[in-house]
Write a protein that holds these residues in place. Structure first.
Motif, short mmCIF file in Angstrom:
data_model
loop_
_atom_site.label_atom_id
_atom_site.label_comp_id
_atom_site.label_asym_id
_atom_site.label_seq_id
_atom_site.Cartn_x
_atom_site.Cartn_y
_atom_site.Cartn_z
N THR A 111 29.11 34.03 41.65
CA THR A 111 29.48 34.03 40.23
C THR A 111 28.74 35.14 39.49
O THR A 111 27.55 35.37 39.73
CB THR A 111 29.15 32.68 39.59
N ASN A 112 29.44 35.85 38.61
CA ASN A 112 28.83 36.95 37.85
C ASN A 112 27.61 36.48 37.05
O ASN A 112 27.66 35.45 36.37
CB ASN A 112 29.86 37.55 36.88
N ALA A 153 35.32 40.74 32.63
CA ALA A 153 36.75 40.70 32.93
C ALA A 153 37.02 40.53 34.42
O ALA A 153 38.10 40.07 34.81
CB ALA A 153 37.42 41.97 32.43
N GLY A 154 36.06 40.90 35.28
CA GLY A 154 36.26 40.79 36.71
C GLY A 154 35.59 41.96 37.43
O GLY A 154 34.87 42.75 36.84
N TRP A 155 35.87 42.06 38.74
CA TRP A 155 35.26 43.09 39.58
C TRP A 155 36.28 44.15 39.97
O TRP A 155 37.42 43.83 40.31
CB TRP A 155 34.68 42.47 40.86
N VAL A 166 40.70 45.76 37.55
CA VAL A 166 40.09 44.54 38.08
C VAL A 166 40.84 44.09 39.33
O VAL A 166 42.06 43.97 39.32
CB VAL A 166 40.08 43.41 37.02
N LYS A 167 40.08 43.86 40.42
CA LYS A 167 40.69 43.41 41.67
C LYS A 167 40.34 41.95 41.97
O LYS A 167 41.14 41.22 42.55
CB LYS A 167 40.22 44.29 42.83
N TYR A 168 39.14 41.52 41.55
CA TYR A 168 38.69 40.16 41.83
C TYR A 168 38.20 39.50 40.55
O TYR A 168 37.39 40.08 39.82
CB TYR A 168 37.55 40.17 42.85
N LYS A 169 38.66 38.31 40.29
CA LYS A 169 38.14 37.52 39.18
C LYS A 169 36.85 36.83 39.59
O LYS A 169 36.46 36.84 40.77
CB LYS A 169 39.18 36.50 38.72
N ASN A 170 36.19 36.19 38.65
CA ASN A 170 34.93 35.50 38.91
C ASN A 170 35.15 34.41 39.97
O ASN A 170 36.04 33.57 39.84
CB ASN A 170 34.41 34.87 37.61
N ALA A 177 36.30 34.69 43.01
CA ALA A 177 37.47 34.86 43.88
C ALA A 177 37.05 34.96 45.34
O ALA A 177 35.89 35.21 45.67
CB ALA A 177 38.22 36.12 43.47
#
Length: 382
Positions: A60-61, A71-73, A81-85, A87
């Motif tokens: 988790t961020n 917003a994500g990674w 953004v390719k990956y959400k928190n 994922a």
């Protein structure tokens, strides 16, 4: 027939044994890769994570960024953004993930005031290495002419100003960076040195002739430079500089720091004793300082001016620490009910103490913004 049957039976047995060996042999372990996290302008610490090629849930961020939401990674600092928190990631190699941020801006809260609409801002979010936005700012060389940003490199300041010292850093936060260097020879594209000897290159930019401000709440978020002799400031001069000069035009120093005193924040106003365009024996100033509240060189802080007719209030981190009115001045000349232009710079000189051996410093400006305050405030673009 019997030979054929025997052969088929043997084949069946062998096939069964082979399938059994495949079915019951231990499964090979999934390959492991290292995931490295980058804050991309944010604050905080995140350890590397080991992730299996078969799939692992991302840590988790833990990063944060002022006025931004995670917003994500992404796979690059500016990528999508390719990956959400949290994922699932299935890496095929060691991977670096960059935090991406979206705006989560709220209005400043100032006790006793109502901050209204945002009138103007520069967030300095251009790609890395970009100069100042020429529609709002002018990068200056040294020159005492009033039309040169009100005059620069007074006070025997031993620096050359050069536009090369002003560049955005391209981070997720977005900063304009003033890079100040200790030098041993005259650099290229540096303009004049206006004292007996110069030892530094640095930067200065302002909105003179491009954007003017009158009343409202004006704020910059900055990280101050480290090292003696640094003299950074966020300040304003009256638009009338080019007609009546200093000090009658008025000067408002919203933030003025000394590199040798990292735990000190200060503000000042400069004004005239006579209502005539003369300089400079008619000059007076008042100042106030905030001591031992924070180290202004190790992180970002906000420096603000709540400005209304015949009143100026000065803030650090949105906490009021000084108020100026006509009655607090030692003169009946009040030059602060007219439009002003904004200035950001890092000078060098005695206000910042003695040079203590550094070779390079950085003054970082996250943003400059102006809002309406209690229904008042105007920004004029020329």
């Amino acid at each position: 027939m019997s030979n054929t049957k025997t052969a088929l039976t043997a084949f069946s047995v062998i096939t069964t044994l082979l399938l059994g060996a495949i079915q019951y042999s231990p499964a090979s372990a999934a390959t492991k890769y290292t995931i490295t996290f980058k804050a991309n302008g944010g604050d905080g610490v995140m350890s590397k994570q080991s992730a299996a090629s078969s799939g692992t849930k991302l840590t988790t961020n833990k990063y944060s960024l002022f006025e931004r939401a995670f917003a994500g990674w992404a796979l690059t600092a500016t990528g999508a953004v390719k990956y959400k928190n949290g994922a699932i990631i299935k890496p095929t190699k060691n991977t670096t993930l960059y935090a991406r941020w979206s705006w989560a801006r709220t209005l400043p809260i100032l006790s006793g005031h109502q901050v209204g609409a945002l009138l103007w801002s520069d967030e300095f979010t251009a790609k890395s290495g970009s100069p100042v936005d020429a529609t709002s700012w002018t990068a200056r060389y040294c020159g005492h002419e009033d039309t040169n940003g009100g005059g620069t490199c007074h006070n025997d300041e031993p620096q050359w100003y050069t536009p090369d010292a002003l560049r955005t850093d391209g981070t997720g936060q977005g900063n304009m960076v003033i890079t100040t260097k200790r030098v041993s020879s005259t650099p290229t594209d540096a303009g004049p040195c206006l004292t007996s000897a110069c030892y530094y290159t640095s930067g200065r930019f302002d909105t003179q002739g491009k954007v003017s401000f009158q009343y409202g709440y004006i704020e910059a978020r900055m990280q101050m430079p480290v090292g003696g002799a640094n003299w950074p400031a966020f300040w304003a001069l009256g638009d009338s500089m080019s007609s009546v000069g200093w000090p009658l035009a008025g000067e408002i120093d919203i933030a003025e720091e000394g590199g040798n005193l990292p735990m000190r924040a200060s503000s000042a106003v400069h004004y005239s004793t006579v209502n005539q365009a003369t300089c400079c024996g008619n000059h007076l100033y008042e100042y106030s300082q905030l001591l031992n509240v924070a180290n202004y060189q190790t992180s970002f802080h906000t420096y603000g001016l709540a400005w209304s007719p015949s009143k100026m209030e000065f803030y650090v981190d949105r906490q009021l620490f000084w108020t100026v009115t006509p009655s607090t001045l030692r003169s009946n000349v009040w030059s602060f009910n007219s439009p002003f232009f904004l200035i950001l710079n890092n000078a060098t000189g005695p206000f910042g103490g003695n040079w203590d051996g550094w070779s390079q410093s950085q003054t970082k400006i996250d943003y400059v913004r102006a809002w309406k305050l209690d229904g008042q405030g105007t920004v004029t673009k020329h």
